[in-house]
Design a protein around this motif. Structure first.
Motif, mmCIF file in Angstrom:
data_model
loop_
_atom_site.group_PDB
_atom_site.id
_atom_site.type_symbol
_atom_site.label_atom_id
_atom_site.label_comp_id
_atom_site.label_asym_id
_atom_site.label_seq_id
_atom_site.Cartn_x
_atom_site.Cartn_y
_atom_site.Cartn_z
ATOM 1 N N VAL A 48 4.658 10.126 2.555
ATOM 2 C CA VAL A 48 3.507 10.824 1.981
ATOM 3 C C VAL A 48 2.333 9.856 1.973
ATOM 4 O O VAL A 48 2.445 8.744 1.443
ATOM 5 N N ASN A 49 1.225 10.257 2.579
ATOM 6 C CA ASN A 49 0.046 9.400 2.579
ATOM 7 C C ASN A 49 -0.305 8.999 1.150
ATOM 8 O O ASN A 49 -0.217 9.817 0.222
ATOM 9 N N GLU A 50 -0.721 7.768 0.996
ATOM 10 C CA GLU A 50 -0.929 7.245 -0.352
ATOM 11 C C GLU A 50 -2.001 8.020 -1.114
ATOM 12 O O GLU A 50 -1.896 8.197 -2.328
ATOM 13 N N LYS A 51 -2.984 8.520 -0.421
ATOM 14 C CA LYS A 51 -4.015 9.303 -1.109
ATOM 15 C C LYS A 51 -3.474 10.639 -1.606
ATOM 16 O O LYS A 51 -4.045 11.256 -2.513
ATOM 17 N N PHE A 61 5.657 1.473 7.057
ATOM 18 C CA PHE A 61 4.928 0.219 7.222
ATOM 19 C C PHE A 61 5.864 -0.841 7.783
ATOM 20 O O PHE A 61 7.088 -0.760 7.638
ATOM 21 N N ASN A 62 5.274 -1.844 8.413
ATOM 22 C CA ASN A 62 6.021 -2.984 8.920
ATOM 23 C C ASN A 62 6.134 -4.060 7.844
ATOM 24 O O ASN A 62 5.503 -3.971 6.788
ATOM 25 N N THR A 63 6.888 -5.105 8.147
ATOM 26 C CA THR A 63 7.081 -6.169 7.164
ATOM 27 C C THR A 63 5.850 -7.058 7.016
ATOM 28 O O THR A 63 5.816 -7.916 6.134
ATOM 29 N N ASP A 64 4.835 -6.866 7.855
ATOM 30 C CA ASP A 64 3.561 -7.560 7.643
ATOM 31 C C ASP A 64 2.548 -6.645 6.965
ATOM 32 O O ASP A 64 1.367 -6.957 6.872
ATOM 33 N N ASN A 65 3.031 -5.488 6.490
ATOM 34 C CA ASN A 65 2.239 -4.493 5.770
ATOM 35 C C ASN A 65 1.204 -3.785 6.627
ATOM 36 O O ASN A 65 0.241 -3.208 6.107
ATOM 37 N N THR A 66 1.390 -3.794 7.933
ATOM 38 C CA THR A 66 0.595 -2.932 8.803
ATOM 39 C C THR A 66 1.333 -1.608 8.971
ATOM 40 O O THR A 66 2.567 -1.566 8.908
ATOM 41 N N PRO A 67 0.626 -0.506 9.186
ATOM 42 C CA PRO A 67 1.301 0.779 9.402
ATOM 43 C C PRO A 67 2.190 0.722 10.641
ATOM 44 O O PRO A 67 1.824 0.135 11.659
ATOM 45 N N SER A 68 3.363 1.300 10.552
ATOM 46 C CA SER A 68 4.287 1.295 11.686
ATOM 47 C C SER A 68 3.855 2.323 12.725
ATOM 48 O O SER A 68 3.221 3.336 12.404
ATOM 49 N N ALA A 69 4.204 2.053 13.980
ATOM 50 C CA ALA A 69 3.842 2.971 15.065
ATOM 51 C C ALA A 69 4.510 4.324 14.877
ATOM 52 O O ALA A 69 3.919 5.374 15.149
ATOM 53 N N THR A 70 5.749 4.294 14.422
ATOM 54 C CA THR A 70 6.482 5.519 14.104
ATOM 55 C C THR A 70 6.602 5.632 12.595
ATOM 56 O O THR A 70 7.027 4.688 11.936
ATOM 57 N N LYS A 71 6.226 6.775 12.065
ATOM 58 C CA LYS A 71 6.324 6.994 10.622
ATOM 59 C C LYS A 71 7.347 8.084 10.329
ATOM 60 O O LYS A 71 7.411 9.101 11.021
ATOM 61 N N SER A 72 8.119 7.856 9.292
ATOM 62 C CA SER A 72 9.059 8.880 8.856
ATOM 63 C C SER A 72 8.310 10.139 8.438
ATOM 64 O O SER A 72 7.267 10.059 7.772
ATOM 65 N N PRO A 73 8.824 11.308 8.793
ATOM 66 C CA PRO A 73 8.204 12.551 8.306
ATOM 67 C C PRO A 73 8.307 12.705 6.790
ATOM 68 O O PRO A 73 7.626 13.556 6.207
ATOM 69 N N LEU A 74 9.128 11.868 6.161
ATOM 70 C CA LEU A 74 9.247 11.898 4.702
ATOM 71 C C LEU A 74 8.127 11.119 4.018
ATOM 72 O O LEU A 74 7.951 11.221 2.801
ATOM 73 N N ILE A 91 6.175 7.536 -4.173
ATOM 74 C CA ILE A 91 6.464 6.479 -3.206
ATOM 75 C C ILE A 91 7.919 6.020 -3.276
ATOM 76 O O ILE A 91 8.434 5.394 -2.348
ATOM 77 N N LEU A 92 8.595 6.360 -4.373
ATOM 78 C CA LEU A 92 9.991 5.961 -4.555
ATOM 79 C C LEU A 92 10.970 7.032 -4.096
ATOM 80 O O LEU A 92 12.181 6.786 -4.064
ATOM 81 N N ASP A 93 10.466 8.191 -3.733
ATOM 82 C CA ASP A 93 11.325 9.317 -3.360
ATOM 83 C C ASP A 93 11.804 9.198 -1.915
ATOM 84 O O ASP A 93 11.072 8.729 -1.036
ATOM 85 N N ASN A 94 13.031 9.636 -1.678
ATOM 86 C CA ASN A 94 13.602 9.746 -0.326
ATOM 87 C C ASN A 94 13.672 8.401 0.399
ATOM 88 O O ASN A 94 13.503 8.335 1.615
ATOM 89 N N ARG A 95 13.938 7.341 -0.341
ATOM 90 C CA ARG A 95 13.933 6.003 0.245
ATOM 91 C C ARG A 95 15.344 5.422 0.337
ATOM 92 O O ARG A 95 16.313 5.965 -0.190
ATOM 93 N N ASP A 96 15.437 4.300 1.009
ATOM 94 C CA ASP A 96 16.630 3.459 0.983
ATOM 95 C C ASP A 96 17.089 3.361 -0.474
ATOM 96 O O ASP A 96 16.295 3.046 -1.364
ATOM 97 N N TYR A 120 12.776 4.986 4.741
ATOM 98 C CA TYR A 120 13.096 6.287 4.167
ATOM 99 C C TYR A 120 14.549 6.609 4.503
ATOM 100 O O TYR A 120 15.182 5.936 5.322
ATOM 101 N N ARG A 121 15.095 7.614 3.872
ATOM 102 C CA ARG A 121 16.524 7.893 4.009
ATOM 103 C C ARG A 121 16.902 8.314 5.424
ATOM 104 O O ARG A 121 18.079 8.287 5.788
ATOM 105 N N ASP A 122 15.901 8.679 6.248
ATOM 106 C CA ASP A 122 16.177 9.018 7.645
ATOM 107 C C ASP A 122 16.205 7.785 8.539
ATOM 108 O O ASP A 122 16.344 7.896 9.760
ATOM 109 N N GLY A 123 16.076 6.597 7.939
ATOM 110 C CA GLY A 123 16.135 5.355 8.701
ATOM 111 C C GLY A 123 14.827 4.953 9.342
ATOM 112 O O GLY A 123 14.780 3.962 10.084
#
Length: 555
Positions: free
Chosen positions: A329-332, A314-327, A340-345, A307-310
């Motif tokens: 949005v849960n997929e549900k 998710f990790n590069t193995d597609n597991t959820p990351s321990a720290t998540k950006s506040p930006l 999913i494309l908003d506020n990203r790199d 996300y734009r906050d750096g």
């Protein structure tokens, strides 16, 4: 730049295609010594250059690679990706590199008689050895041990039934070829503009760095000895490239369009030329392939973008990351296709078209009817001018670019010492982020403060920067995480009936979050005991008299 680059007449038209393309002896597809008369050839610099041109013509450029978890094809399931392939009778993955190796060996042997200075002769021998190394690197990456053939062979040569050479010896031969190439090839700065596309010292060092990173990380994560030496080779070779005056092209998206063509773009280190500039009339169909869903990015790939906050989700193995950006949005809870494309790199804007954005023929309407099995419309590499000509696209294909070299250096330094300095991050990762428009830089303090993994963030940067360029599958292999990543479900876009005009939800397989399931995990597998190497084609085993052995557990 577009018009000027198209007018370069760089690689002289092939004069010897008929004499170099001789029939196969059907022994490992290594072509035999020809009986054609060479008395009137192999005499001048033009002869050597024309012979070397064959290597450029044989070079694989644009191709569709759906082996990873990052993109899918309209045609259905990829059997390498989902673990359902068998042992082939024959395979171009084996035979084509050996054909190219024969071409290189032929030049090295017959070019000796040329009446030119040693410097001229060695320059074209250097090109031949570069391409020989390039093709052996492709073989080792897939098969591990392979027969090492460094000369042309007569039809009765015993080497035609030789067993496979151990991987370490092949890698050393690759290093030796690239060291020779780097000694005799011109620098980037001294290569004449009209020879743009021919290999330079930078290409030799960059390829050596790529191979060394591959070997060093593979040995490290497979628990083999010797990784440190290869990682140091990668560092040294990448550092040499950095001294050649290369810079990143100002516009990331432009790297993959006609804007990025030509010698003024020094991010290009090794390029496959198409169209008039190749003097061969070579074309491809990448823009149409994107439109027709043959290179459709997955949610699995999109999840890896920061996300734009750096911060990640998710990790590069597609597991959820321990720290998540506040930006995040849960997929549900995603309200629309674009959420999913908003506020990203910012590089996400070059990867896929947003819903409503002008795409191929019209603004993109989410759906799978055009062939995109993920419902994401691939954008990276799309060229509107190329799209107008079916099978007539001619934008060039960057095969090695300076951004990759910077990523190699960062990863090799970290894996060698399990640490990397902020100075090294600023010289590599953060240069790439700056070009991308990411304002948050990667530092040791940022990683610590946000409970991130430096290894993970270096891998993420590589995955994002080089997305859809053919690296994902081989990266999963050398990091030894393919066995956990590839069996996972491949996901696509979030279904929204209002946005998906003309699509009935009943025609889709959706998960509990309303996300499109492209391929369920129940249809995917990766057997670690065999799938880290390709199976050797049965014909190669047979024609060697059984001396070439099959890879483990493929019998």
């Amino acid at each position: 730049m577009k018009i000027a680059m198209r007018t370069y007449k760089i690689l002289i038209a092939l004069m010897l295609v008929s004499s170099l393309m001789i029939s196969s002896c059907k022994k490992l597809d290594r072509l035999p010594e020809t009986t054609l008369s060479d008395a009137n050839f192999w005499n001048t610099e033009t002869d050597l250059q024309n012979a070397a041109n064959r290597l450029y013509e044989q070079l694989v450029g644009f191709s569709i690679d759906n082996r990873g978890d990052d993109n899918v094809n309209q045609s259905g399931l990829n059997q390498v990706s989902n673990g359902n392939r068998g042992v082939p009778g024959t395979s171009d993955d084996w035979s084509n590199p050996y054909k190219n190796i024969f071409t290189a060996n032929n030049i090295l042997e017959k070019g000796v008689k040329a009446q030119v200075t040693d410097a001229v002769k060695n320059r074209y021998f250097a090109e031949a050895r570069f391409f020989r190394a390039y093709n052996y690197a492709a073989l080792v990456e897939k098969y591990g041990d392979v027969p090492l053939i460094l000369k042309t062979l007569a039809t009765d040569a015993p080497e035609l039934t030789a067993p496979r050479t151990e991987r370490a010896k092949v890698i050393q031969a690759i290093y030796d070829d690239l060291d020779y190439a780097a000694t005799w090839l011109p620098t980037r700065a001294t290569l004449p503009a009209l020879q743009y596309g021919r290999v330079t010292k930078s290409a030799a060092w960059a390829l050596k760095a790529r191979v060394a990173l591959q070997e060093g990380t593979r040995q490290k994560f497979f628990g083999e000895s010797g990784s440190a030496a290869h990682l140091q080779v990668a560092i040294d070779a990448a550092t040499l490239v950095m001294g050649q005056g290369h810079t990143l092209f100002a516009n990331y998206q432009g790297m993959f369009t006609h804007d990025g063509e030509g010698p003024t773009n020094t991010e290009n280190i090794f390029v496959k030329l198409y169209g008039n500039t190749a003097a061969l009339g070579l074309t491809h169909n990448t823009s149409r392939d994107l439109e027709n869903g043959r290179i459709a990015p997955t949610r699995n790939l999109i999840r890896m973008f920061l996300y734009r906050d750096g911060l990640p989700a998710f990790n590069t193995d597609n597991t959820p990351s321990a720290t998540k950006s506040p930006l995040f949005v849960n997929e549900k809870d995603e309200a629309s296709y674009n959420t999913i494309l908003d506020n990203r790199d910012p590089r996400i804007t070059t990867l896929v078209f947003r819903a409503g954005e002008q795409s191929y023929q019209r603004p993109w309407v989410p759906g799978t009817s055009l062939g995109s099995r993920s419902a994401y419309a691939g954008k990276k590499g799309f060229n509107a001018a190329d799209w107008t000509l079916n099978n007539g696209a001619n934008v060039h294909k960057p095969l090695i670019r300076y951004a990759e070299v910077l990523l190699i250096l960062a990863e090799a330094k970290f894996e060698l010492n399990n640490a990397i300095s902020d100075a090294d991050l600023n010289a590599t990762i953060n240069v790439i982020r700056t070009r991308a428009g990411m304002t948050v830089k990667l530092t040791n303090a940022f990683v610590t403060a946000n409970n991130l993994s430096m290894r993970e963030e270096i891998r993420r940067e590589r995955t994002v920067e080089l997305s859809l360029e053919g690296f994902r599958y081989t990266d999963l292999l050398r990091w030894k995480i393919a066995e956990t990543v590839l069996p996972k479900t491949l996901l696509g876009a979030k279904f929204n009936a209002t946005e998906w005009v003309g699509t009935n939800a009943s025609s889709l397989l959706l998960n509990s979050d309303g996300v499109l399931v492209v391929e369920d995990a129940t249809k995917r597998t990766f057997t670690a005991s065999k799938d880290y190497l390709y199976p050797v084609p049965l014909q190669e085993i047979s024609l060697s008299g059984g001396n070439v052995k099959q890879n483990p557990n493929w019998n």
